[in-house]
Design a protein around this motif. Structure first.
Motif, PDB file in Angstrom:
ATOM      1  N   ALA A 196       0.844  -1.196   0.000  1.00 57.28           N
ATOM      2  CA  ALA A 196       0.000   0.000   0.000  1.00 57.28           C
ATOM      3  C   ALA A 196       0.876   1.240   0.000  1.00 57.28           C
ATOM      4  N   TRP A 197       0.539   2.208  -0.859  1.00 58.89           N
ATOM      5  CA  TRP A 197       1.202   3.504  -0.877  1.00 58.89           C
ATOM      6  C   TRP A 197       0.388   4.505  -0.071  1.00 58.89           C
ATOM      7  N   LYS A 222      -1.172   8.233   0.487  1.00 56.72           N
ATOM      8  CA  LYS A 222      -1.842   9.037  -0.542  1.00 56.72           C
ATOM      9  C   LYS A 222      -0.895  10.033  -1.208  1.00 56.72           C
ATOM     10  N   ASP A 223       0.115  10.514  -0.478  1.00 52.25           N
ATOM     11  CA  ASP A 223       1.076  11.442  -1.080  1.00 52.25           C
ATOM     12  C   ASP A 223       2.231  10.728  -1.763  1.00 52.25           C
ATOM     13  N   GLY A 224       2.242   9.391  -1.718  1.00 55.78           N
ATOM     14  CA  GLY A 224       3.282   8.619  -2.391  1.00 55.78           C
ATOM     15  C   GLY A 224       4.614   8.595  -1.684  1.00 55.78           C
ATOM     16  N   ARG A 225       4.681   9.119  -0.462  1.00 50.35           N
ATOM     17  CA  ARG A 225       5.968   9.177   0.224  1.00 50.35           C
ATOM     18  C   ARG A 225       6.286   7.872   0.936  1.00 50.35           C
ATOM     19  N   CYS A 226       5.296   7.238   1.527  1.00 47.59           N
ATOM     20  CA  CYS A 226       5.530   6.024   2.328  1.00 47.59           C
ATOM     21  C   CYS A 226       4.985   4.799   1.618  1.00 47.59           C
ATOM     22  N   LEU A 227       5.715   3.706   1.742  1.00 49.66           N
ATOM     23  CA  LEU A 227       5.319   2.418   1.196  1.00 49.66           C
ATOM     24  C   LEU A 227       5.213   1.419   2.342  1.00 49.66           C
ATOM     25  N   ALA A 228       4.068   0.773   2.449  1.00 52.82           N
ATOM     26  CA  ALA A 228       3.858  -0.247   3.479  1.00 52.82           C
ATOM     27  C   ALA A 228       3.757  -1.619   2.822  1.00 52.82           C
TER      28      ALA A 228
END
Length: 545
Positions: A487-488, A490-496
């Motif tokens: 899952a990304w 919403k701002d595309g900064r973090c990836l889980a």
């Protein structure tokens, strides 16, 4: 001859548009019937609008060159350039005319579209007038209709790389506005494939840097002592030091709190899905039932938060929320079912697969959805038709994961054949084959900007792919078991990434490289789903002991 009932036709069309959620055309007074636009033109316009609405990174020329379309669209483009009131824009865009005309002519010759004589007349007719002198076009006219035109050294050199044309920001904006308003699909293809238009903001930054360097050299020559650099000059060093500190410090576990616990009637849970705002959660059971719980405070307080959906005759394998309208479920019974939100009664059953349906994905642009099955195929569906409208064939073993690109034109899939494939949705053909995983690919997810695809599977690696180049840009070590959910933020900064055994890891990509910032293991027998919300909260759904 019977009189045409235009009012009746208008009502039927407006009713259809309301069902497809085209709110701008709901009112009968604002709807106009036009018999001048063909179905092919409407399809081209829809594709063009979708490509311009998102930052597309693939250039796939699906439409073959067409002499009539080239003639019409180039004439319109040339006429528009000649009538521009801004002298600078007219001069800059005038550079495009001979390049576009040359590539259109060579495309027609290469595709053997129409007769050579007609193609030659197209070039000769449009070269007259307000097009600036072009040595290449002069050569092409001199060569006439010779059969070996594409093999000439000058032509091969011209087609060996993109021609770069520098435009001011205002000129580039005018060009984009024209392409959107006129919706000339073939003209856009030629410009996108053969002409490079650098971003003026980046060019401006480069110019400023060069200017600063020249001023620095002059000051160095005219002065023996230089002033000390400002504090901002050390910002890069400070950032690198902070990044190293984060990397070297121990990774802290994420603070997790269970805010809702539900009993699934002792039946094992096979899959789960949260809606976009995390107000409803659905679970698919091994018994074939689907359980739905509303998580809003009002329904939880009244005790009316739970509903059981009965329909499948085999274990449920995938769930997906169809925007805020309905729930989609797939099963071992080879079917897909649609459950509208208002009643949660089965409204449609979609049949077409000959195996277990493992995965579902919703396209937010055109409201289609796709499915992946043990029968080695992916299928594209419209909710209004109970039979598939397109089938994608290519995986050698069962596909197990899929997701639409943000522009709706492409679909990514991963499978038990250890490959990731990207498909052109409009024609059902593969456009990328990504090879690198050494085990089943269990999850795929596009970055919000559409330029990066992240994949994960049984080989313990999370891979980040450059969609445009088709290359793996980074590999992240996940750990034992491999990741099954991605899952990304919403701002595309973090990836889980999460495994079915309960291990959850989060990387921060905002500093130019992936930095592991959180890692924790949940006490769960099966982690089923993860999703980011707009407030950057990560929601995890799993079965607890």
């Amino acid at each position: 001859m019977s009189k045409v009932d235009l009012q009746g036709i208008r009502q039927v069309v407006c009713s259809y548009l309301r069902r497809r959620n085209y709110t701008s055309a709901h009112e009968e007074g604002t709807f106009e019937v036009s018999a001048e636009v063909s179905v092919d033109e409407m399809v081209k316009r829809a594709e063009l609008s979708a490509r311009l609405s998102q930052s597309h990174v693939l250039t796939v020329n699906n439409a073959p060159p067409d002499l009539a379309a080239y003639d019409q669209q180039f004439s319109r483009f040339k006429n528009w350039v000649s009538k521009l009131s801004d002298d600078r824009a007219r001069t800059e865009l005038g550079q495009l005319l001979p390049l576009v005309l040359s590539h259109m002519y060579l495309d027609l010759v290469g595709a053997s579209s129409g007769s050579r004589v007609n193609n030659y007349k197209f070039l000769k007719r449009h070269y007259t007038g307000n097009i600036s002198n072009s040595n290449l076009i002069e050569d092409l006219l001199a060569l006439g209709t010779c059969s070996d035109l594409l093999g000439r050294p000058s032509v091969e050199l011209f087609r060996s790389e993109k021609s770069e044309v520098s435009l001011a920001r205002e000129t580039l904006n005018q060009l984009r506005a024209y392409l959107i308003s006129c919706e000339s699909a073939q003209l856009l293809q030629v410009i996108g494939q053969w002409i490079c238009l650098p971003d003026p903001s980046i060019s401006g930054m480069t110019a400023e840097v060069d200017s600063d360097n020249e001023e620095g050299n002059m000051s160095k020559q005219n002065s023996e002592t230089l002033p000390e650099p400002p504090e901002e000059a050390n910002a890069a060093k400070d950032l690198a030091a902070a990044l190293a500190t984060v990397k070297e410090s121990p990774v802290q576990p994420m603070p997790m709190q269970a805010f809702f616990v539900a009993n699934s009637q002792t039946n094992p849970v096979a899959c789960a899905s949260l809606d976009d705002d995390a107000s409803v959660v659905a679970a698919g059971l091994e018994s074939g039932l689907c359980e739905v719980w509303s998580l809003t405070p009002d329904t939880l307080a009244t005790g009316n938060s739970h509903q059981t959906l009965i329909g499948h005759c085999g274990p449920v394998r995938a769930l997906a929320w169809y925007l805020d309208r309905a729930l989609l479920s797939s099963s071992v019974d080879h079917t897909i079912r649609l459950w509208p939100n208002d009643t949660l009664n089965c409204k449609a059953v979609y049949r077409g697969h000959n195996g277990v349906v493992h995965a579902l994905s919703i396209c937010r642009q055109n409201l289609y959805f796709s499915s992946a099955s043990d029968d080695l195929t992916l299928k594209l569906w419209s909710p209004e038709c109970c039979h598939p409208i397109r089938t994608f064939v290519g995986h050698m073993r069962a596909p197990t994961a899929l997701q639409f690109h943000s522009n709706g034109l492409y679909l990514a899939s991963g499978g038990q054949d250890n490959t990731v494939r990207m498909w052109d949705v409009s024609v059902g053909k593969p456009v990328r084959l990504l090879i690198g995983h050494e085990g089943t690919v269990r999850s795929v997810a596009f970055h919000p900007d559409g330029r990066t695809l992240v994949t994960a599977g049984n080989d313990l690696q999370v891979r980040l792919w450059d969609v445009g180049e088709g290359l793996c840009r980074a590999q992240l070590n996940f750990g034992p078991g491999g990741a099954s959910h991605l899952a990304w933020s919403k701002d595309g900064r973090c990836l889980a990434a999460a495994s079915s055994s309960g291990l959850v890891k989060v990387w921060d990509l905002g500093l130019g490289e992936a930095v592991l910032v959180n890692s924790t293991r949940l006490q769960t027998t099966a982690l089923l789903h993860i999703r980011y919300r707009l407030n950057h909260s990560l929601y995890v759904v799993g079965a607890i002991p």
